[in-house]
Design a protein around this motif. Structure first.
Motif, PDB file in Angstrom:
ATOM      1  N   LEU A 135       0.828  -1.206   0.000  1.00 27.01           N
ATOM      2  CA  LEU A 135       0.000   0.000   0.000  1.00 27.01           C
ATOM      3  C   LEU A 135       0.858   1.251   0.000  1.00 27.01           C
ATOM      4  N   LEU A 136       1.907   1.272   0.806  1.00 22.37           N
ATOM      5  CA  LEU A 136       2.798   2.431   0.840  1.00 22.37           C
ATOM      6  C   LEU A 136       3.494   2.630  -0.497  1.00 22.37           C
ATOM      7  N   LEU A 137       3.865   1.529  -1.150  1.00 23.19           N
ATOM      8  CA  LEU A 137       4.541   1.622  -2.438  1.00 23.19           C
ATOM      9  C   LEU A 137       3.625   2.236  -3.487  1.00 23.19           C
ATOM     10  N   ARG A 138       2.332   1.860  -3.451  1.00 20.20           N
ATOM     11  CA  ARG A 138       1.383   2.435  -4.399  1.00 20.20           C
ATOM     12  C   ARG A 138       1.125   3.912  -4.118  1.00 20.20           C
ATOM     13  N   LEU A 139       1.042   4.271  -2.846  1.00 17.55           N
ATOM     14  CA  LEU A 139       0.678   5.638  -2.496  1.00 17.55           C
ATOM     15  C   LEU A 139       1.831   6.623  -2.660  1.00 17.55           C
ATOM     16  N   VAL A 162       1.425  12.561  -0.967  1.00 19.79           N
ATOM     17  CA  VAL A 162       1.100  13.176   0.315  1.00 19.79           C
ATOM     18  C   VAL A 162       0.366  12.178   1.210  1.00 19.79           C
ATOM     19  N   SER A 163      -0.540  11.415   0.607  1.00 18.42           N
ATOM     20  CA  SER A 163      -1.267  10.416   1.385  1.00 18.42           C
ATOM     21  C   SER A 163      -0.305   9.397   1.986  1.00 18.42           C
ATOM     22  N   GLY A 164       0.711   9.013   1.234  1.00 18.78           N
ATOM     23  CA  GLY A 164       1.695   8.071   1.759  1.00 18.78           C
ATOM     24  C   GLY A 164       2.471   8.652   2.924  1.00 18.78           C
ATOM     25  N   GLN A 165       2.849   9.944   2.828  1.00 14.94           N
ATOM     26  CA  GLN A 165       3.557  10.565   3.935  1.00 14.94           C
ATOM     27  C   GLN A 165       2.706  10.593   5.201  1.00 14.94           C
ATOM     28  N   VAL A 166       1.429  10.980   5.034  1.00 11.52           N
ATOM     29  CA  VAL A 166       0.523  11.037   6.181  1.00 11.52           C
ATOM     30  C   VAL A 166       0.358   9.647   6.798  1.00 11.52           C
ATOM     31  N   LEU A 167       0.265   8.623   5.950  1.00 12.96           N
ATOM     32  CA  LEU A 167       0.104   7.266   6.450  1.00 12.96           C
ATOM     33  C   LEU A 167       1.327   6.815   7.239  1.00 12.96           C
ATOM     34  N   VAL A 168       2.517   7.158   6.754  1.00 20.40           N
ATOM     35  CA  VAL A 168       3.744   6.770   7.453  1.00 20.40           C
ATOM     36  C   VAL A 168       3.831   7.460   8.817  1.00 20.40           C
ATOM     37  N   VAL A 169       3.548   8.761   8.835  1.00 19.72           N
ATOM     38  CA  VAL A 169       3.612   9.497  10.108  1.00 19.72           C
ATOM     39  C   VAL A 169       2.584   8.939  11.094  1.00 19.72           C
ATOM     40  N   GLY A 170       1.357   8.708  10.611  1.00 20.20           N
ATOM     41  CA  GLY A 170       0.328   8.154  11.488  1.00 20.20           C
ATOM     42  C   GLY A 170       0.679   6.769  11.985  1.00 20.20           C
ATOM     43  N   LEU A 171       1.268   5.954  11.100  1.00 17.48           N
ATOM     44  CA  LEU A 171       1.668   4.605  11.483  1.00 17.48           C
ATOM     45  C   LEU A 171       2.728   4.631  12.585  1.00 17.48           C
TER      46      LEU A 171
END
Length: 404
Positions: free
Chosen positions: A28-32, A271-280
């Motif tokens: 998912l991170l790779l796609r985002l 941007v969605s990937g960055q937000v997901l990483v920070v939230g994770l």
């Protein structure tokens, strides 16, 4: 000693959870967000370890902590344990030996790689040319990282290909990837026994190369084809140094070339990937921090209890055999946290007059004790008790507590 082993066990468990989570969300991170977001997601593991080191806020749950004194004499126990302290010490020695062997192995591999480069000569482009080629080009060194190329660098690659390779290694240096590899070396030594860490280390290094490729080619997408052919032109060797950022790496070559074929991503998914990483990272770190044993309160409370904590079962600890044979005495003061069900939630040593002799048996015994919880407004609540345990050779001995 027991606290260190408990800490290693807790850290190993959270590392396993973190690795499994990263493996699950990687597609998912790779796609985002692409390879860069995937590489940054590895921050989760050191953040989990850091979260476990942060203490929970300790707030007194009672207006005062009641004291329940306990005295232990050799006759109070049925038998003397022959090796009550041997297993924790043995496990600690095995862990330290394994960590030392693993660290020494990696440092020897690093040293062998650096010796294989031979003499170094400065080049006009800011890199260094080696007389030998143990697996170059590469970014070598931790405190003073240098880009080192092989003796055939000028003959093997064209001027444009050389610029791409040097840009790649400079990107490693600007991003601090050499420091990340040094931290990985220490983590592999500390958790040498962890079954998932070897896979995680290999995957981390692959994601590091993919992210560096993406950073290098992003400003010049027209050179993707040349970049891929430059990778293919390099001799395929396995990296042999643990703290080196290699340009060429056979296990990840196909994946690196496949990444170059992908089209440029739009801003929103990135941007969605960055937000997901920070939230994770923040979410898992907060859960790991809150999972530590012991009471935690939001603010200070001064409570007047209807009834203080009372003892249900509190069998005394065993008198250590070595202390008995040497006629050693002492006082260990414990703080025992009790939950609303009367079970022990945490045990801490407040003081000990003979450090290293009686703490382990005292903590082991305290974890099995049960109580009737304190009452506030007719309801059971969590609390704590202070228990001075006196280890004396007979009932008439009076051992004075000297440590606070």
């Amino acid at each position: 000693m027991n606290e260190l082993l408990d800490g290693l066990w807790r850290a190993s468990l959270w590392l396993a959870l973190g690795v499994i989570l990263l493996a699950t969300v990687r597609p998912l991170l790779l796609r985002l967000g692409g390879a860069g977001v995937v590489y940054r997601s590895w921050w989760l593991l050191p953040l989990l370890l850091a979260a476990l080191l942060l203490p929970l806020p300790q707030v007194a749950l009672l207006q005062h902590v009641p004291t329940l004194p306990l005295k232990v004499v050799p006759e109070a126990v049925e038998g003397l344990p022959a090796s009550s302290l041997q297993w924790p010490l043995l496990l600690l020695l095995v862990w330290a030996l394994g960590a030392g062997v693993c660290l020494l192995r990696d440092l020897r591999a690093q040293r062998r790689f650096e010796r294989g480069m031979g003499g170094l000569q400065a080049r006009a482009d800011g890199s260094w040319q080696a007389s030998g080629d143990p697996g170059l080009p590469a970014l070598v060194g931790l405190w003073r990282p240098r880009i080192v190329v092989g003796p055939d660098f000028d003959r093997q690659f064209s001027a444009q290909e050389q610029r791409l390779i040097l840009q790649h290694e400079r990107s490693h240096r600007r991003n601090g990837d050499h420091w990340a590899n040094g931290a990985l070396l220490l983590m592999r030594a500390m958790f040498w026994f962890h079954p998932l860490l070897p896979w995680a280390a290999r995957r981390f290094l692959r994601d590091q190369e993919l992210a560096c490729d993406a950073r290098t080619i992003a400003p010049q997408p027209a050179l993707r084809g040349l970049y891929a052919s430059t990778l293919l032109k390099a001799q395929l060797v396995h990296p042999v140094a643990p703290a080196v950022c290699h340009w060429r790496s056979q296990p990840v070559l196909k994946e690196r070339i496949a990444m170059l074929k992908q089209s440029k991503r739009k801003a929103l998914p990135w941007v969605s990937g960055q937000v997901l990483v920070v939230g994770l990272c923040l979410g898992m770190g907060a859960v790991a921090w809150a999972s530590q044993s012991g009471p935690m309160a939001v603010g200070p409370t001064v409570a007047v209890m209807d009834r203080e904590i009372r003892v249900d079962k509190m069998p005394p600890p065993s008198y250590p055999k070595s202390a008995f044979e040497q006629s050693q005495t002492g006082v260990v003061v414990l703080r025992v946290d009790v939950d609303a069900q009367g079970a022990v939630s945490d045990v801490r040593v407040v003081s000990a007059t003979n450090p290293g002799v009686f703490e382990a048996v005292s903590i082991a015994a305290a974890r099995s004790w049960t109580y009737r919880p304190a009452l506030k407004n007719g309801k059971p609540v969590a609390g704590a008790v202070r228990i001075p345990i006196t280890f004396a050779m007979d009932e008439n001995d009076d051992v004075t507590e000297t440590t606070r």
